[in-house]
Design an enzyme around this catalytic site. Structure first.
Site, PDB file in Angstrom:
ATOM      1  NE  ARG A   1     -24.870  25.522 -68.899  1.00  0.00           N
ATOM      2  CZ  ARG A   1     -24.256  24.769 -67.985  1.00  0.00           C
ATOM      3  NH1 ARG A   1     -23.532  25.355 -67.028  1.00  0.00           N
ATOM      4  NH2 ARG A   1     -24.327  23.450 -68.016  1.00  0.00           N
TER       5      ARG A   1
ATOM      6  CE  LYS B   1     -22.374  19.396 -68.511  1.00  0.00           C
ATOM      7  NZ  LYS B   1     -21.947  19.321 -67.085  1.00  0.00           N
TER       8      LYS B   1
ATOM      9  CE1 TYR C   1     -17.342  24.365 -65.014  1.00  0.00           C
ATOM     10  CE2 TYR C   1     -18.964  25.021 -66.655  1.00  0.00           C
ATOM     11  CZ  TYR C   1     -18.263  25.279 -65.487  1.00  0.00           C
ATOM     12  OH  TYR C   1     -18.483  26.453 -64.814  1.00  0.00           O
TER      13      TYR C   1
ATOM     14  CG  HIS D   1     -17.710  17.402 -64.744  1.00  0.00           C
ATOM     15  ND1 HIS D   1     -17.534  17.991 -63.513  1.00  0.00           N
ATOM     16  CD2 HIS D   1     -18.484  18.272 -65.461  1.00  0.00           C
ATOM     17  CE1 HIS D   1     -18.164  19.150 -63.481  1.00  0.00           C
ATOM     18  NE2 HIS D   1     -18.737  19.354 -64.650  1.00  0.00           N
TER      19      HIS D   1
ATOM     20  CD  GLU E   1     -14.231  19.955 -64.566  1.00  0.00           C
ATOM     21  OE1 GLU E   1     -13.925  18.798 -64.913  1.00  0.00           O
ATOM     22  OE2 GLU E   1     -14.546  20.857 -65.379  1.00  0.00           O
TER      23      GLU E   1
ATOM     24  CG  ASP F   1     -21.542  17.626 -62.577  1.00  0.00           C
ATOM     25  OD1 ASP F   1     -21.244  17.337 -61.401  1.00  0.00           O
ATOM     26  OD2 ASP F   1     -21.656  18.812 -62.969  1.00  0.00           O
TER      27      ASP F   1
END
Length: 371
Positions: free
Chosen positions: A15, A74, A93, A95, A117, A269
């Site tokens: 991506r 990511k 993102y 996490h 997120e 994740d």
């Protein structure tokens, strides 16, 4: 604002953070977008397409990370930590509840980390996570049934069965966006589908949505254990925004599954919701076997369908990105509560409560900083 878009370096992550249409939206608003050469190739966008949309193509990651705002897909990898600095805004993102190294690096360098997120609407919706959850939910079944095939180490079960032979049992723990989309795919394949969730009202909604094509159960240890034992494919679809996923499926439960069964934990994740998910895998090597059960623990599932995922991601991130570039961080945080919830770290402070709790850090309310 000067915006950088680096090439993703996580294993098999194809991506890219923005489409050419997203670039054009930003450049027409007067912002400068610098994209690392080749960043979009995995999603079908070459450098010339980005140039046509108004982007500047740069040859190195250093040049991209030197911008005021860096937009990624990511969480940063360890080799990217050296780019962190106090005046950097990072929008991706993150996490953090499951990524201690990333959290520590952001705090040590006083970098502002904004997590897709954890941007959360008043109704609890997670607009920047939803499309990737839709994709991951659908792909969890697609991946899971592949590893049910005998040639891939599975027990050799066809999801739909055939006349005279029972369909596979697909058990989904969690009835949110991931679980709902997993159920759609599993129903489409003709499997026996059981979905568990703690929210009875949500189960009632799913019963109406699927019109009796799935079986719903209240999520508790007794029901989970009973269904795990019967599952040919078990899908973990549990999410607590910004926090580690709760471990709902124990190792003892997994031991009761038949050899060749499959587990797909979409919550990997966020630390994983299944006790035997003790490592993260990649698209290159997605499965490991424990207690005779195939464990699929890929943390970037949507990266396998990168073109679809990049379009879906930009559709939801672009408005937030444009507002951030137009207004600046302080003004945007003060005027949009949903966006403010996305800020996880600021100037060496943890400003998201769940992330602070996950790492036993002091929590600072972002609104108290920008009074």
């Amino acid at each position: 604002m000067k915006i950088g878009v680096p090439k993703e370096i996580k294993s098999n992550e194809n991506r890219v953070a923005i489409t050419p249409a997203g670039v054009m939206m930003l450049t027409q608003a007067g912002h400068q977008v610098n994209i690392e050469s080749g960043a979009g190739l995995g999603s079908g966008f070459d450098d010339e397409v980005y140039k046509g949309a108004g982007a500047d193509i740069v040859s190195s990651a250093d040049q991209v990370w030197a911008q005021e705002l860096v937009v990624k897909v990511k969480e940063p990898q360890p080799s990217e930590f050296s780019f962190f600095r106090k005046d950097l805004l990072l929008f991706t993102y993150l996490h953090l509840a499951a990524e201690k190294e990333v959290a520590e690096a952001l705090l040590e360098n006083k970098t502002t980390g904004i997590a897709y997120e954890t941007i959360q609407m008043a109704n609890g919706g997670l607009p920047l996570l939803t499309p990737m959850s839709e994709i991951a939910g659908r792909m969890s079944v697609q991946a899971g049934v592949r590893f049910l095939e005998k040639v891939h180490g599975g027990k050799g079960v066809l999801p739909s069965g055939v006349p005279g032979v029972s369909p596979a049992n697909i058990v989904i723990v969690g009835g949110g966006i991931v679980g709902t989309n997993a159920a759609k795919m599993a129903i489409g394949l003709g499997a026996n589908v059981t979905l568990l969730d703690i929210n009875i009202e949500r189960l009632r909604q799913l019963e109406d949505l699927f019109q009796g094509k799935i079986r719903t159960l209240a999520s508790n240890q007794y029901n989970i254990a009973e269904q795990v034992e019967k599952a040919d494919l078990l899908i973990g679809a549990v999410l607590i925004p910004g926090a580690r996923a709760p471990r709902l499926v124990t190792e003892e439960m997994v031991k009761t599954m038949e050899p060749g069964s499959v587990i797909v934990d979409v919550a990997v994740d966020q630390g994983g919701s299944i006790e035997t998910i003790d490592r993260v895998t990649t698209h290159e090597d997605p499965v490991y076997v424990k207690h005779g059960v195939n464990h699929y623990a890929v943390a970037n599932i949507p990266g396998a369908v990168s073109k679809t995922a990049t379009y879906a991601l930009t559709n939801v991130t672009a408005p937030y990105l444009l507002n951030l570039a137009n207004k600046g961080l302080k003004s945007y945080v003060q005027t949009d509560i949903a966006f403010a919830r996305g800020v996880n770290t600021y100037q060496g402070k943890v400003v998201h409560e769940a992330a602070a709790k996950a790492h036993d850090k002091r929590y600072t309310d972002i609104s108290s900083i920008f009074e």
